[in-house]
Write a protein that holds these residues in place. Structure first.
Motif, PDB file in Angstrom:
ATOM      1  N   GLY A 114       0.783  -1.223   0.000  1.00 53.00           N
ATOM      2  CA  GLY A 114       0.000   0.000   0.000  1.00 53.00           C
ATOM      3  C   GLY A 114       0.814   1.273   0.000  1.00 53.00           C
ATOM      4  O   GLY A 114       0.251   2.362   0.054  1.00 53.00           O
ATOM      5  N   MET A 115       2.140   1.142  -0.069  1.00 52.00           N
ATOM      6  CA  MET A 115       2.984   2.333  -0.012  1.00 52.00           C
ATOM      7  C   MET A 115       3.994   2.319  -1.158  1.00 52.00           C
ATOM      8  O   MET A 115       4.332   1.264  -1.675  1.00 52.00           O
ATOM      9  N   LEU A 116       4.448   3.493  -1.532  1.00 51.23           N
ATOM     10  CA  LEU A 116       5.470   3.608  -2.562  1.00 51.23           C
ATOM     11  C   LEU A 116       6.848   3.368  -1.967  1.00 51.23           C
ATOM     12  O   LEU A 116       7.059   3.579  -0.770  1.00 51.23           O
ATOM     13  N   SER A 117       7.759   2.953  -2.805  1.00 55.78           N
ATOM     14  CA  SER A 117       9.148   2.842  -2.382  1.00 55.78           C
ATOM     15  C   SER A 117       9.686   4.228  -2.073  1.00 55.78           C
ATOM     16  O   SER A 117       9.412   5.181  -2.790  1.00 55.78           O
ATOM     17  N   GLU A 118      10.481   4.336  -1.007  1.00 59.96           N
ATOM     18  CA  GLU A 118      11.027   5.634  -0.614  1.00 59.96           C
ATOM     19  C   GLU A 118      12.540   5.654  -0.772  1.00 59.96           C
ATOM     20  O   GLU A 118      13.208   4.651  -0.585  1.00 59.96           O
ATOM     21  N   ARG A 119      13.074   6.808  -1.093  1.00 60.14           N
ATOM     22  CA  ARG A 119      14.515   6.998  -1.130  1.00 60.14           C
ATOM     23  C   ARG A 119      14.900   7.863   0.063  1.00 60.14           C
ATOM     24  O   ARG A 119      14.298   8.901   0.292  1.00 60.14           O
ATOM     25  N   GLU A 120      15.886   7.437   0.790  1.00 60.97           N
ATOM     26  CA  GLU A 120      16.308   8.180   1.964  1.00 60.97           C
ATOM     27  C   GLU A 120      17.815   8.398   1.972  1.00 60.97           C
ATOM     28  O   GLU A 120      18.575   7.574   1.466  1.00 60.97           O
TER      29      GLU A 120
END
Length: 124
Positions: free
Chosen positions: A45-51
């Motif tokens: 349910g969530m997008l991949s994140e870049r951190e």
């Protein structure tokens, strides 16, 4: 034009150590800040994140780390050979991600040049 190439990604077990390398060519490496980012797998349910994982100044002073990796990861650079490193200790499954290096910041504080990434998978 700057080209960045990451290496060192692998499949490891929790608690293991790994060292990533970022080889730079083109613009003098010693003049620009360098950083490591990571993109974690998407959660349901969530997008991949870049951190941002860590950042280091051109001289190698004043490294900055995310809270998630502080005390476990170490960023460093070898300006003579235009290579940056990310030493990762006590790896956890949540460190599983594609790791990217980046250099040179624009006037908005954004990194301009990026590598293609290297995959790190930490099994429990």
């Amino acid at each position: 034009q700057v080209q960045l190439s990451e290496s060192g990604g692998a499949l490891v077990q929790a608690g293991d150590s790994l060292r990533l390398a970022c080889a730079s060519s083109g613009r003098p490496f010693s003049l620009v800040p360098m950083a490591w980012f990571r993109r974690t797998p998407p959660r349901p349910g969530m997008l991949s994140e870049r951190e941002l994982v860590a950042r280091i100044s051109p001289s190698g002073d004043d490294p900055i780390y995310s809270d998630a990796v502080k005390g476990r990861f170490t960023i460093s650079r070898d300006n003579a050979n235009s290579v940056g490193y990310l030493e990762m200790d006590s790896l956890k499954p949540e460190d599983t991600a594609i790791y990217y290096c980046a250099t040179t910041m624009n006037s908005r504080g954004e990194f301009v040049y990026w590598g293609q990434g290297t995959q790190v998978v930490v099994s429990s």
